[in-house]
Design a protein around this motif. Structure first.
Motif, PDB file in Angstrom:
ATOM      1  N   ARG A   1       7.281   0.041  -2.643  1.00  0.00           N
ATOM      2  CA  ARG A   1       7.312   1.485  -2.925  1.00  0.00           C
ATOM      3  C   ARG A   1       7.872   1.765  -4.316  1.00  0.00           C
ATOM      4  NH1 ARG A   1       9.843   2.182   2.990  1.00  0.00           N
ATOM      5  NH2 ARG A   1       7.899   2.184   4.195  1.00  0.00           N
TER       6      ARG A   1
ATOM      7  N   SER B   1       5.139   0.886  -6.768  1.00  0.00           N
ATOM      8  CA  SER B   1       4.090   1.911  -6.717  1.00  0.00           C
ATOM      9  C   SER B   1       4.509   3.158  -7.497  1.00  0.00           C
ATOM     10  CB  SER B   1       3.795   2.289  -5.269  1.00  0.00           C
ATOM     11  OG  SER B   1       3.307   1.193  -4.542  1.00  0.00           O
TER      12      SER B   1
ATOM     13  N   VAL C   1      -3.037   3.045  -6.754  1.00  0.00           N
ATOM     14  CA  VAL C   1      -2.280   1.863  -6.334  1.00  0.00           C
ATOM     15  C   VAL C   1      -2.741   1.517  -4.926  1.00  0.00           C
ATOM     16  CG1 VAL C   1      -0.040   0.841  -5.837  1.00  0.00           C
ATOM     17  CG2 VAL C   1      -0.286   2.416  -7.770  1.00  0.00           C
TER      18      VAL C   1
ATOM     19  N   ILE D   1      -2.546  -1.115  -1.777  1.00  0.00           N
ATOM     20  CA  ILE D   1      -1.620  -2.111  -1.235  1.00  0.00           C
ATOM     21  C   ILE D   1      -2.291  -2.863  -0.088  1.00  0.00           C
ATOM     22  CG2 ILE D   1       0.636  -2.506  -0.174  1.00  0.00           C
ATOM     23  CD1 ILE D   1       1.459   0.235  -1.426  1.00  0.00           C
TER      24      ILE D   1
END
Length: 410
Positions: A40, A43, A54, A56
């Protein structure tokens, strides 16, 4: 400093130096589910740096272990085309890729090496274009690490789980220079040192490299018009620098595939696809491995070498001083990203097209004619120690010291 403060600095280093995210870039993060806080932070900082997207992709090592243990054999002869297409599209659009490594070094120790080998063979052709972009630096990519309990316990077996994780975090923060006042500036300075070393080596234009150490007597021929690389790389599309590995202490190149002669012995364990290979030696003639031994993990070593013909040849040689943050920690990390940066190392398999002049514009056949190796794999293994001497040989036979007792001689 608190752990949270160091973690924030680590995320900043990853975004600003490892990836050097540019405005409008898409970032793909391959991340262990163990570290949502770090992901996080990365990001957020990526978006603040100008990232457009972004994405993931979460990984769970237990699920990976279950797959290798329980899936039918035919599952390992397939690789999802959709994933390969997505990664290739990321590369073709000058995206950025980050792999956060938290693997258990012995995750697949009880798995048949044939399954692991089959999976690699299935993935190789599908990921070929993506890997070509990576090796040519026509996309941004980097590998960093974060602890898992199993990995931490392997490095610090005398500590319980939580204490081992904290100890490994401390070791990671030290090795990546995150524990210094300004890690970003410190890495700019460190990259400048590595750039100076590679420029000196390029100016010398050695014909051969000679390694001498206990168990090692090896000569490696270099291809014409070779280029030493190391530290930061330059994105071929955007012209900006990034660091493919953090940490990194190496200066490297790709040798002539047919020019390696002699015997080399490993000095640190190799964690390869969830299995440990330890105390192994390789014998080369005319570039090719003709014999090999291992005290631990022989079958895994065999499976790695036999994955294709190119795995029998070297794709990289790398110079790493024995005096470095990772080596000075006196830790064995059981992780190639870290152990390779504590030790001179070699790599079996695929060479780097950027390591010869004009290499990225050559076809694969032309690269091989120029002396570069090709393979489905590229696997680094450690050979350096405080007892290693390395010499460079010029085309006229003159010898010049490069390393003495494990450290730079110039």
């Amino acid at each position: 400093m608190t752990f949270e403060h160091h973690l924030n600095k680590y995320a900043e280093l990853i975004v600003r130096v490892a990836l050097n995210i540019q405005s409008g870039q898409t970032l793909w993060i391959n991340a262990p589910i163990l570290h949502p806080d770090l992901v996080r932070l990365i990001s957020r900082k990526a978006y603040e740096a100008g990232a457009k997207h972004v994405h993931i992709e979460w990984q769970d090592e237990i699920s990976t272990q279950i797959r290798y243990a329980c899936a039918p054999d035919e599952a390992f002869n397939e690789y999802p085309s959709w994933r390969a297409q997505a990664l290739t599209e990321l590369a073709e659009n000058n995206g950025a890729y980050l792999w956060i490594d938290a693997d258990n070094p012995e995750l697949l120790k009880d798995i048949d090496p044939a399954r692991i080998s089959a999976n690699s063979k299935a993935a190789g052709p599908k990921l070929l274009k993506w890997r070509e972009h990576m090796s040519a630096y026509t996309m941004t990519w980097s590998i960093v690490a974060a602890p898992s309990e199993a990995w931490a316990q392997k490095v610090f077996p005398h500590l319980d789980g939580e204490a081992a994780i904290h100890a490994l975090w401390d070791a990671i923060f030290h090795a990546t220079r995150v524990d210094q006042a300004d890690p970003v500036q410190t890495w700019h300075e460190h990259n400048a040192v590595l750039r100076s070393k590679r420029e000196q080596l390029n100016a010398k234009n050695f014909h051969k490299i000679h390694y001498r150490a206990p168990g090692t007597e090896l000569t490696v021929e270099l291809p014409p018009h070779h280029i030493w690389r190391g530290g930061s790389a330059t994105n071929g599309r955007g012209g900006f620098d990034f660091n493919p590995n953090i940490p990194t202490e190496e200066v490297f190149l790709s040798p002539h595939r047919l020019g390696t002669q002699g015997v080399v012995r490993s000095t640190k364990p190799l964690s390869y696809q969830g299995k440990l290979i330890n105390n192994f030696s390789l014998t080369f003639e005319n570039g090719r491995i003709v014999d090999y031994t291992a005290e631990e993990g022989y079958e895994s070593l065999k499976a790695m070498i036999e994955i294709d013909d190119g795995a029998h040849y070297l794709g990289e040689i790398a110079l790493v001083p024995h005096v470095s943050p990772i080596s000075s920690s006196n830790l064995i990390f059981f992780n190639t990203l870290y152990d390779e940066n504590a030790s001179n190392h070699l790599a079996l398999g695929r060479a780097f097209s950027t390591c010869i002049e004009g290499g990225t514009s050559l076809t694969k056949e032309e690269q091989i004619q120029a002396g570069l190796n090709d393979s489905l794999i590229h696997v680094d293994f450690m050979i350096g120690s405080a007892d290693m001497d390395i010499d460079g040989e010029h085309a006229d036979g003159r010898i010049e010291p490069i390393f003495r007792k494990g450290n730079w001689a110039f």
